[in-house]
Scaffold this motif. Structure first.
Motif, PDB file in Angstrom:
ATOM      1  N   ALA A  69      79.872  55.530  59.666  1.00  0.00           N
ATOM      2  CA  ALA A  69      81.309  55.843  58.841  1.00  0.00           C
ATOM      3  C   ALA A  69      81.530  55.376  57.901  1.00  0.00           C
ATOM      4  CB  ALA A  69      82.701  56.273  60.362  1.00  0.00           C
ATOM      5  N   ALA A  70      81.435  53.666  58.112  1.00  0.00           N
ATOM      6  CA  ALA A  70      82.033  53.460  56.659  1.00  0.00           C
ATOM      7  C   ALA A  70      81.139  53.390  54.882  1.00  0.00           C
ATOM      8  CB  ALA A  70      81.967  51.859  57.299  1.00  0.00           C
ATOM      9  N   VAL A  71      79.469  53.333  56.205  1.00  0.00           N
ATOM     10  CA  VAL A  71      78.717  53.827  54.488  1.00  0.00           C
ATOM     11  C   VAL A  71      79.612  55.230  54.036  1.00  0.00           C
ATOM     12  CG1 VAL A  71      77.597  54.581  54.108  1.00  0.00           C
ATOM     13  CG2 VAL A  71      77.195  52.361  55.260  1.00  0.00           C
ATOM     14  N   ALA A  72      79.725  56.498  54.917  1.00  0.00           N
ATOM     15  CA  ALA A  72      80.296  57.945  55.149  1.00  0.00           C
ATOM     16  C   ALA A  72      81.407  57.628  53.895  1.00  0.00           C
ATOM     17  CB  ALA A  72      80.301  58.928  56.072  1.00  0.00           C
ATOM     18  N   ALA A  73      81.898  56.788  54.360  1.00  0.00           N
ATOM     19  CA  ALA A  73      83.176  56.884  53.309  1.00  0.00           C
ATOM     20  C   ALA A  73      82.772  56.020  52.262  1.00  0.00           C
ATOM     21  CB  ALA A  73      84.705  55.548  54.240  1.00  0.00           C
ATOM     22  N   LEU A  74      81.870  55.512  52.101  1.00  0.00           N
ATOM     23  CA  LEU A  74      82.460  54.346  51.073  1.00  0.00           C
ATOM     24  C   LEU A  74      81.233  55.279  49.626  1.00  0.00           C
ATOM     25  CD1 LEU A  74      81.826  52.216  48.369  1.00  0.00           C
ATOM     26  CD2 LEU A  74      79.786  51.662  49.883  1.00  0.00           C
ATOM     27  N   VAL A  75      80.821  56.472  50.421  1.00  0.00           N
ATOM     28  CA  VAL A  75      79.860  57.792  49.109  1.00  0.00           C
ATOM     29  C   VAL A  75      81.226  58.613  48.829  1.00  0.00           C
ATOM     30  CG1 VAL A  75      78.345  59.344  48.907  1.00  0.00           C
ATOM     31  CG2 VAL A  75      77.388  57.602  50.078  1.00  0.00           C
ATOM     32  N   GLU A  76      81.794  58.920  49.752  1.00  0.00           N
ATOM     33  CA  GLU A  76      82.821  60.008  49.403  1.00  0.00           C
ATOM     34  C   GLU A  76      84.527  59.289  48.711  1.00  0.00           C
ATOM     35  OE1 GLU A  76      86.581  62.560  52.312  1.00  0.00           O
ATOM     36  OE2 GLU A  76      85.041  61.090  53.264  1.00  0.00           O
ATOM     37  N   ARG A  77      84.572  58.345  48.877  1.00  0.00           N
ATOM     38  CA  ARG A  77      85.178  57.234  47.850  1.00  0.00           C
ATOM     39  C   ARG A  77      84.214  57.329  46.348  1.00  0.00           C
ATOM     40  NH1 ARG A  77      88.755  53.673  49.247  1.00  0.00           N
ATOM     41  NH2 ARG A  77      89.170  53.658  47.119  1.00  0.00           N
ATOM     42  N   THR A  78      83.976  56.644  46.870  1.00  0.00           N
ATOM     43  CA  THR A  78      82.806  56.774  45.204  1.00  0.00           C
ATOM     44  C   THR A  78      82.947  58.184  44.327  1.00  0.00           C
ATOM     45  OG1 THR A  78      81.495  54.825  45.604  1.00  0.00           O
ATOM     46  CG2 THR A  78      80.146  56.596  43.653  1.00  0.00           C
ATOM     47  N   VAL A  79      82.237  58.948  45.199  1.00  0.00           N
ATOM     48  CA  VAL A  79      82.506  60.798  44.610  1.00  0.00           C
ATOM     49  C   VAL A  79      83.859  61.421  43.720  1.00  0.00           C
ATOM     50  CG1 VAL A  79      81.759  63.001  44.545  1.00  0.00           C
ATOM     51  CG2 VAL A  79      80.000  60.741  45.409  1.00  0.00           C
ATOM     52  N   ALA A  80      85.016  60.752  44.643  1.00  0.00           N
ATOM     53  CA  ALA A  80      86.056  61.432  44.370  1.00  0.00           C
ATOM     54  C   ALA A  80      86.132  60.614  43.526  1.00  0.00           C
ATOM     55  CB  ALA A  80      87.130  61.265  45.725  1.00  0.00           C
ATOM     56  N   GLU A  81      86.286  59.468  43.266  1.00  0.00           N
ATOM     57  CA  GLU A  81      86.685  58.364  42.062  1.00  0.00           C
ATOM     58  C   GLU A  81      85.900  58.833  40.480  1.00  0.00           C
ATOM     59  OE1 GLU A  81      89.166  55.853  40.386  1.00  0.00           O
ATOM     60  OE2 GLU A  81      89.237  57.006  41.616  1.00  0.00           O
ATOM     61  N   PHE A  82      84.309  58.990  41.038  1.00  0.00           N
ATOM     62  CA  PHE A  82      83.728  58.836  39.399  1.00  0.00           C
ATOM     63  C   PHE A  82      82.939  60.077  39.748  1.00  0.00           C
ATOM     64  CE2 PHE A  82      84.454  54.303  40.337  1.00  0.00           C
ATOM     65  CZ  PHE A  82      84.945  54.340  39.661  1.00  0.00           C
ATOM     66  N   GLY A  83      83.071  60.816  40.528  1.00  0.00           N
ATOM     67  CA  GLY A  83      81.983  62.079  40.738  1.00  0.00           C
ATOM     68  C   GLY A  83      80.601  62.667  40.427  1.00  0.00           C
ATOM     69  N   ARG A  84      79.781  60.637  40.917  1.00  0.00           N
ATOM     70  CA  ARG A  84      78.877  61.034  40.994  1.00  0.00           C
ATOM     71  C   ARG A  84      78.236  58.763  40.744  1.00  0.00           C
ATOM     72  NH1 ARG A  84      79.366  60.611  35.703  1.00  0.00           N
ATOM     73  NH2 ARG A  84      77.593  58.795  34.940  1.00  0.00           N
ATOM     74  N   ALA A  85      77.126  58.875  42.039  1.00  0.00           N
ATOM     75  CA  ALA A  85      76.696  57.823  41.380  1.00  0.00           C
ATOM     76  C   ALA A  85      74.995  57.516  40.092  1.00  0.00           C
ATOM     77  CB  ALA A  85      76.176  56.775  42.899  1.00  0.00           C
ATOM     78  N   ASP A  86      75.314  56.425  39.853  1.00  0.00           N
ATOM     79  CA  ASP A  86      73.850  56.355  38.667  1.00  0.00           C
ATOM     80  C   ASP A  86      73.254  55.655  39.463  1.00  0.00           C
ATOM     81  OD1 ASP A  86      74.395  58.340  36.931  1.00  0.00           O
ATOM     82  OD2 ASP A  86      76.230  57.674  36.594  1.00  0.00           O
ATOM     83  N   VAL A  87      73.368  54.332  40.200  1.00  0.00           N
ATOM     84  CA  VAL A  87      71.991  53.054  40.010  1.00  0.00           C
ATOM     85  C   VAL A  87      73.185  52.671  41.316  1.00  0.00           C
ATOM     86  CG1 VAL A  87      72.315  50.572  39.382  1.00  0.00           C
ATOM     87  CG2 VAL A  87      72.287  52.692  37.709  1.00  0.00           C
TER      88      VAL A  87
END
Length: 260
Positions: A69-87
């Motif tokens: 759940a914590a890792v899923a939240a990390l992805v969700e927060r990242t995409v919500a803030e910046f739209g994606r992850a490149d690295v």
């Protein structure tokens, strides 16, 4: 700075006080928006403040990478803030038992594998969809322990060897999606923790910390120990488009102490 990571969103998991900090600060200095993840929120806030004070952008997410759940939240927060992850840079570290394998508790080995290997895999699996959209890069932090079999490093070598094998397999499995997976294997890192340790060794044997350093560095070709920024620069290279044709590789950064 060269703008090596301009417009990139860089997620660093397992941010620690030395190498993790250096990777975050260097990535931001090279133009990246940085997401910092670790269990210790105060450390994340401190490093993020440094990034923002220098004009960069940073998001902190307290994360236990052994928790789905914590890792899923990390992805969700990242995409919500910046739209994606490149690295994605995986830097989670578990202190080795420093005992011969015959005297190492199985629970200690299991917990190390859970964090170093399964935790890293959990983060990679969670970020794979967004990394696939941009043909992103993954850099896993390994260790020079994979290059030797010195006594008392057995449990640590088990975990890091498994991490290396997993990284190589993922390079093949994710290559079709354009995702590159590489590893950086540091040697000794000349940071505050190692300075403290050398001080303890010096006191034990009645010599100076400088002598401990010289004796240790003498085993390397360059006769010195790498510093956190030097390791971080190697990580950033593999994360950047300059390494766009490199995957499944392990880059040793140890001033020549071991040769692959």
């Amino acid at each position: 700075m060269t703008g090596l990571l301009d417009d990139k969103v860089v997620v660093v998991s397992g941010v620690g006080p030395a190498l993790g900090r250096a990777v975050c600060l260097r990535a931001a200095a090279e133009g990246a928006e940085v997401v910092l993840a670790a269990r210790t929120q105060s450390r994340l806030d401190e490093i993020a403040a440094q990034i923002r004070d220098a004009g960069g952008q940073a998001l902190t997410v307290a994360t236990d990478i052994t928790d789905d759940a914590a890792v899923a939240a990390l992805v969700e927060r990242t995409v919500a803030e910046f739209g994606r992850a490149d690295v994605l840079v995986n830097n989670a570290f578990s202190v080795p038992s420093m005992k011969p394998l015959g005297r190492t508790d199985f629970e200690q080995i299991s917990s190390s594998l859970d964090l170093t290997v399964l935790g890293t895999l959990r983060v990679i699996k969670a970020f794979t969809p967004t990394l696939s959209e941009v043909q992103g890069a993954i850099v896993n932090i390994n260790s020079m322990v994979i290059r030797h079999s010195e006594p008392r490093y057995g449990s640590y070598k088990i975990a890091k060897s498994a991490l290396l094998a997993m990284s190589q397999t993922l390079a093949t499995e994710l290559g079709g999606a354009g995702i590159r997976v590489n590893s950086v294997a540091p040697g000794y890192i000349w940071d505050d923790q190692l300075k403290w340790y050398f001080g303890q060794v010096a006191e034990k044997y009645g010599i100076t910390a400088e002598q401990v350093y010289e004796q240790t560095a003498a085993r390397s070709d360059l006769k010195r120990l790498p510093e956190p920024d030097e390791i971080a620069d190697s990580v950033l290279f593999l994360a950047s488009d300059m390494a766009r044709a490199i995957t499944g590789h392990t880059l040793d950064v140890n001033c020549g102490e071991y040769h692959d």
